[in-house]
Scaffold this active site. Structure first.
Site, PDB file in Angstrom:
ATOM      1  N   GLY A  71      -7.014  -7.419  16.643  1.00 15.33           N
ATOM      2  CA  GLY A  71      -7.457  -8.417  17.632  1.00 15.33           C
ATOM      3  C   GLY A  71      -8.723  -9.144  17.222  1.00 15.33           C
ATOM      4  N   CYS A 129      -3.694 -17.733  15.206  1.00 14.14           N
ATOM      5  CA  CYS A 129      -4.252 -17.381  16.526  1.00 14.14           C
ATOM      6  C   CYS A 129      -3.591 -18.206  17.622  1.00 14.14           C
ATOM      7  CB  CYS A 129      -5.739 -17.718  16.574  1.00 14.14           C
ATOM      8  SG  CYS A 129      -6.681 -17.032  15.263  1.00 14.14           S
ATOM      9  N   THR A 265      -3.077  -4.671   2.460  1.00 13.26           N
ATOM     10  CA  THR A 265      -2.875  -3.272   2.839  1.00 13.26           C
ATOM     11  C   THR A 265      -2.979  -2.305   1.653  1.00 13.26           C
ATOM     12  OG1 THR A 265      -1.439  -4.097   4.581  1.00 13.26           O
ATOM     13  CG2 THR A 265      -1.289  -1.759   4.101  1.00 13.26           C
TER      14      THR A 265
HETATM   15  C1  LIG Z   1      -6.076  -4.354   9.226  1.00 13.69           C
HETATM   16  C2  LIG Z   1      -5.725  -5.766   8.905  1.00 13.69           C
HETATM   17  C3  LIG Z   1      -6.552  -6.809   9.359  1.00 13.69           C
HETATM   18  C4  LIG Z   1      -6.235  -8.133   9.073  1.00 13.69           C
HETATM   19  N1  LIG Z   1      -7.078  -9.129   9.489  1.00 13.69           N
HETATM   20  C5  LIG Z   1      -6.823 -10.429   9.150  1.00 13.69           C
HETATM   21  C6  LIG Z   1      -7.725 -11.467   9.521  1.00 13.69           C
HETATM   22  O1  LIG Z   1      -8.773 -11.254  10.140  1.00 13.69           O
HETATM   23  N2  LIG Z   1      -7.397 -12.736   9.158  1.00 13.69           N
HETATM   24  C7  LIG Z   1      -6.266 -13.049   8.446  1.00 13.69           C
HETATM   25  O2  LIG Z   1      -6.037 -14.226   8.130  1.00 13.69           O
HETATM   26  N3  LIG Z   1      -5.400 -12.058   8.074  1.00 13.69           N
HETATM   27  C8  LIG Z   1      -5.664 -10.782   8.412  1.00 13.69           C
HETATM   28  N4  LIG Z   1      -4.791  -9.778   8.014  1.00 13.69           N
HETATM   29  C9  LIG Z   1      -3.569 -10.150   7.270  1.00 13.69           C
HETATM   30  C10 LIG Z   1      -3.733 -10.003   5.760  1.00 13.69           C
HETATM   31  O3  LIG Z   1      -4.746 -10.860   5.271  1.00 13.69           O
HETATM   32  C11 LIG Z   1      -2.395 -10.315   5.029  1.00 13.69           C
HETATM   33  O4  LIG Z   1      -2.013 -11.645   5.328  1.00 13.69           O
HETATM   34  C12 LIG Z   1      -1.282  -9.376   5.436  1.00 13.69           C
HETATM   35  O5  LIG Z   1      -1.797  -8.076   5.633  1.00 13.69           O
HETATM   36  C13 LIG Z   1      -0.149  -9.324   4.423  1.00 13.69           C
HETATM   37  O6  LIG Z   1      -0.587  -8.799   3.191  1.00 13.69           O
HETATM   38  P1  LIG Z   1      -0.452  -7.226   2.789  1.00 13.69           P
HETATM   39  O7  LIG Z   1       0.960  -6.822   3.085  1.00 13.69           O
HETATM   40  O8  LIG Z   1      -0.813  -7.179   1.332  1.00 13.69           O
HETATM   41  O9  LIG Z   1      -1.419  -6.502   3.643  1.00 13.69           O
HETATM   42  C14 LIG Z   1      -5.075  -8.434   8.316  1.00 13.69           C
HETATM   43  C15 LIG Z   1      -4.265  -7.397   7.851  1.00 13.69           C
HETATM   44  C16 LIG Z   1      -4.571  -6.077   8.132  1.00 13.69           C
HETATM   45  C17 LIG Z   1      -3.691  -4.968   7.605  1.00 13.69           C
END
Ligand SMILES: Cc1cc2nc3c(=O)[nH]c(=O)nc-3n(C[C@H](O)[C@H](O)[C@H](O)COP(=O)(O)O)c2cc1C
Length: 309
Positions: A71, A129, A265
């Site tokens: 959030g 958002c 991740t």
């Molecule tokens: C805990 C967590 C927090 C995240 N916070 C944001 C954020 O603040 N802004 C954003 O654009 N993406 C956010 N993401 C999304 C990641 O930047 C990314 O787009 C998404 O996790 C897919 O990549 P991955 O599978 O390698 O994690 C968040 C992801 C995770 C797991």
């Protein structure tokens, strides 16, 4: 081997980036891994006001990924500028600032204050958002609202602007096109995939927020497809992400049409992931006799077209 990439004016030493929300400026990771392995790190998205985020529980491990509903917890732009921004000059690689907002005005306000901070080479807009001026519909769900954020920010900042899109749409192509037409210098995709899990014993949703965003290996095919689709309609560079853990995962995204990749991740499980991914990209270029990583970009598309011809 030329690993440098140009994201619409932001030049990175290599095409591997830390994803927003999973690394911030890398301070904690710096104790166990060389953060300069990354071509850039993307900061956690910053909003205008401080946010506590959602109630707990807000993270759940799933068979092949993570379900989260943080959030947008964060200190807000005032605190960020006073306490975090001065430390950006110590980050040993390029920094991409990330802005989140609930109105066009909030995006512009925060982006303008990020423009020109030390080490910051681009501004990413987390348009996933809800838009409070449009019944809470996600900005990135709609070409027009995506374009309105991008155009308004572009009119006020000097740094390259990256629009980060959501996969939670019927067709990503018109949204990618709208972001490009509005002036985005690059696209970033994908953000998390909407999901939910139920605690069967208690017969209620696991997450306090009920639903969340799925990330990690489970979403990789969704990300690769989104990049493939977007690359077929835009000419600006794309940063691909979603479940990248290994070099081969990153190569999928590059061959689908991404100029660079982000790792989110996987950092939680393997902080050495960026080191391994950069090395694998270098090795793949060498194996194919390429002198630049750019030769890998869209390679699957080119081969596929060749097969069809
Ligand atoms: C805990 C967590 C927090 C995240 N916070 C944001 C954020 O603040 N802004 C954003 O654009 N993406 C956010 N993401 C999304 C990641 O930047 C990314 O787009 C998404 O996790 C897919 O990549 P991955 O599978 O390698 O994690 C968040 C992801 C995770 C797991």
């Amino acid at each position: 081997m030329e690993l440098t990439v140009d994201l619409g004016g932001a030049v990175l030493r290599n095409p591997v980036i830390a994803a927003s929300g999973c690394y911030n400026r890398g301070a904690e990771y710096g104790r166990i891994v060389d953060v300069s392995a990354y071509g850039a790190v993307t900061l956690k998205s910053i909003t205008r006001l401080p946010r506590l985020g959602n109630d707990m529980p807000r993270v759940l491990s799933t068979p092949a990924g993570l379900l989260n509903a943080i959030g947008l917890q964060g200190p807000g732009i005032e605190y960020f500028l006073a306490h975090e921004a001065p430390k950006l000059s110590t980050v040993p690689t390029a920094v991409i600032a990330s802005v989140a907002g609930f109105s066009v005005d909030e995006f512009v306000d925060v982006a303008v204050r990020m423009d020109g901070l030390p080490n910051v080479v681009a501004i990413e807009l987390d348009v996933s958002c809800p838009n409070v001026d449009d019944e809470g519909e996600c900005f990135a769900a709609n070409p027009m609202s995506t374009a309105s954020v991008v155009a308004a920010v572009k009119a006020r900042v000097r740094l390259p602007v990256i629009a980060k899109l959501t996969p939670n749409v019927t067709d990503i192509k018109p949204i990618a096109r709208a972001a490009e037409s509005a002036g985005a210098n690059a696209l970033s995709l994908i953000n998390s995939v909407r999901g939910m899990a139920i605690d069967v014993d208690r017969a209620r949703p696991w997450l306090a927020n009920r639903s969340g965003g799925l990330t990690g290996p489970a979403i990789r095919p969704v990300g690769v497809y989104a990049v493939w689709e977007a690359a077929s309609v835009v000419s600006i560079p794309i940063v691909g992400m979603g479940g990248i853990e290994t070099g081969r995962d990153a190569l999928e995204f590059l061959m689908a049409g991404a100029t660079a990749v982000s790792i989110g991740t996987a950092n939680f499980r393997d902080p050495l992931a960026p080191v391994k991914v950069v090395e694998a990209i270098r090795a793949e270029c060498a194996r194919r006799g390429f002198s630049s990583v750019r030769s890998l970009v869209g390679l699957a598309n080119a081969s596929f077209a060749g097969v069809r011809a």
